[in-house]
Design an enzyme around this catalytic site. Structure first.
Site, mmCIF file in Angstrom:
data_model
loop_
_atom_site.group_PDB
_atom_site.id
_atom_site.type_symbol
_atom_site.label_atom_id
_atom_site.label_comp_id
_atom_site.label_asym_id
_atom_site.label_seq_id
_atom_site.Cartn_x
_atom_site.Cartn_y
_atom_site.Cartn_z
ATOM 1 N N TYR A 138 -14.998 32.226 80.164
ATOM 2 C CA TYR A 138 -14.428 32.894 81.570
ATOM 3 C C TYR A 138 -15.578 34.151 81.810
ATOM 4 C CZ TYR A 138 -11.757 35.941 84.428
ATOM 5 O OH TYR A 138 -11.304 36.703 85.574
ATOM 6 N N SER A 163 -15.695 40.414 87.061
ATOM 7 C CA SER A 163 -14.922 41.019 86.191
ATOM 8 C C SER A 163 -15.512 41.981 85.179
ATOM 9 C CB SER A 163 -14.155 39.909 85.393
ATOM 10 O OG SER A 163 -13.524 40.279 84.214
#
Length: 329
Positions: free
Chosen positions: A234, A221
Site C-alpha cells: 500500500y 497518504s
C-alpha cells in the site's frame, strides 16, 4: 590593550550578560508539566477520540455497518459557489473521504458521478446527501483496475452530466502484512492495479474530455511520505501516486489542467476497520501529534481548495499533507 581586544572583550561581556539573564529566568520558571496526552481538538466541534469501537469489517468495508459512523457533513462549512457549473468524478465516492468530498463539491455547486465497487447501500446514501445539496448525482459501480470500465465511467459521466471538470482518484485497496513474505503475488497485483493502476486508467480516460481550468486530485497518504512497516504494498502505491501526480502535472501543464494530491494521515473510514484487527483499531490514529484520527469532514475542504480555480489556479504538482502531525514532509 588594542582597540580590537577592547571590542571583543565587550562583545564577550554581552554574551555573559545575556547568559546570566536567561539563567535567572530559568531559575524562576515553573517546573515543566508532563507532556499533554489528551487528543487535540482544533475545529468548531470536538471530533471522536480513542478508544474507537473494536470492530472488524469484511472487505470492501461498508460504512453503514460501522458502529461509529464517520463524520462527513462538515456542518460549519458554507458553500460559496466555488465549483458552480462544474462536474466531478469521485472514485471510491460511496463512503469515507470520497463521500465527504462529494458532499462538499455538491455544496460548492458541482454535479457528481460516484465510482465505487459494489457498496450499493453506501453509494445510495451518498447520492441522497448530494441531491440534498441541490445537485445531480450519477452512480457507477465497477472496478477501476479494468480499463474498459474506466473508459465507460468517463463516457457515461459526460453523456449524463454534460461535461467533466474534476477527477478525484480516491479508490483504494489496503491490507496489512507483518512481513514481506505475507504479500502474495495476488495481493500485490490487486493493490498495484487498484491504487496506482486505477488512478492511471481513470486519468487516461478523463483527460481527453477536460478543458483548461480542469483539475485532477489524487488521494495519496502519509504512508507514501514516510513509509509503513505493515503496509508495504500500500505504501509503495501511495509513493507512486505522489510521483504520478507530479509527473502528470508536468505533462498537462500546457493544457491548463492542474494535477495535485492530498496525503491524509489516519482517517476514520471503512478502509481501516476492514484492514486492522478489532483490538488494534481501538487506538487508530493515537500516534499522530494530535493523538486521534481525522474525520472525513476534516479532509474534504482540502480537496475543494485544490479543485476550485478561484483558490488554486496557480497550484499544480503538489502533495498536500493533512496528517495531524507536525513536519509531515
Amino acid at each position: 590593550m588594542s582597540k580590537m581586544d577592547s571590542r571583543t572583550d565587550a562583545v564577550a561581556e554581552r554574551h555573559r550578560k545575556i547568559q546570566h539573564e536567561q539563567d535567572a529566568k530559568d531559575r524562576s520558571a515553573p517546573t515543566p508539566s508532563a507532556k499533554n496526552t489528551e487528543p487535540v481538538q482544533a475545529g468548531h466541534r470536538d471530533e471522536p477520540e480513542n478508544p474507537l469501537p473494536r470492530q472488524r469489517l469484511e472487505k470492501p468495508g461498508v460504512e453503514a455497518q460501522m458502529e461509529l459512523r464517520p463524520r462527513f457533513l462538515a456542518p460549519d462549512y458554507k458553500g460559496s459557489g466555488k465549483l458552480d457549473g462544474m462536474c466531478a468524478i469521485v472514485t471510491g465516492g460511496d463512503s469515507g473521504i470520497g463521500r465527504a468530498v462529494a458532499v462538499l463539491f455538491a455544496r460548492e455547486g458541482a454535479d457528481l458521478a460516484l465510482v465505487y465497487l459494489n457498496e450499493h447501500e453506501d453509494a445510495e446514501e451518498t447520492r441522497r446527501y448530494v441531491e440534498a445539496e441541490g445537485r445531480r448525482c450519477h452512480l457507477l459501480s465497477g472496478d477501476v483496475s479494468d480499463s474498459s470500465f474506466c473508459n465507460k465511467a468517463v463516457a457515461e459521466t459526460v453523456k449524463n452530466l454534460g461535461r467533466l471538470d474534476i477527477l478525484v482518484n480516491n479508490a483504494a485497496f489496503q491490507m496489512h502484512a507483518q512481513q514481506i513474505e505475507d504479500v502474495s503475488d495476488e495481493r500485490l497485483d490487486l493493490t498495484l492495479q487498484t491504487n496506482i493502476g486505477g488512478y492511471f486508467r481513470m486519468a487516461r480516460a478523463a483527460v481527453p474530455h477536460m478543458k483548461r481550468g480542469a483539475s485532477i486530485i489524487n488521494s495519496g497518504s502519509v504512508t507514501g511520505l514516510q513509509g509503513s512497516s505493515h503496509l508495504l504494498d500500500y505504501s509503495a502505491t501511495k509513493g507512486a501516486i505522489h510521483a504520478f501526480t507530479k509527473s502528470l502535472a508536468s505533462s498537462l501543464l500546457d493544457q491548463g489542467i492542474r494535477v495535485n494530491a492530498v496525503a491524509p494521515g489516519p482517517v476514520w473510514t471503512p478502509l481501516n476497520p476492514a484492514d486492522q484487527q478489532a483490538e488494534r483499531i481501538a487506538h487508530f490514529g493515537a500516534k499522530t501529534d494530535m493523538k486521534r484520527p481525522a474525520q472525513p469532514e476534516e479532509l474534504s475542504p482540502a480537496y475543494v481548495f485544490l479543485a476550485a480555480p478561484c483558490c488554486a489556479s496557480y497550484i499544480t504538482g503538489i502533495v498536500l499533507p493533512v496528517t495531524g502531525s507536525v513536519g509531515a514532509i
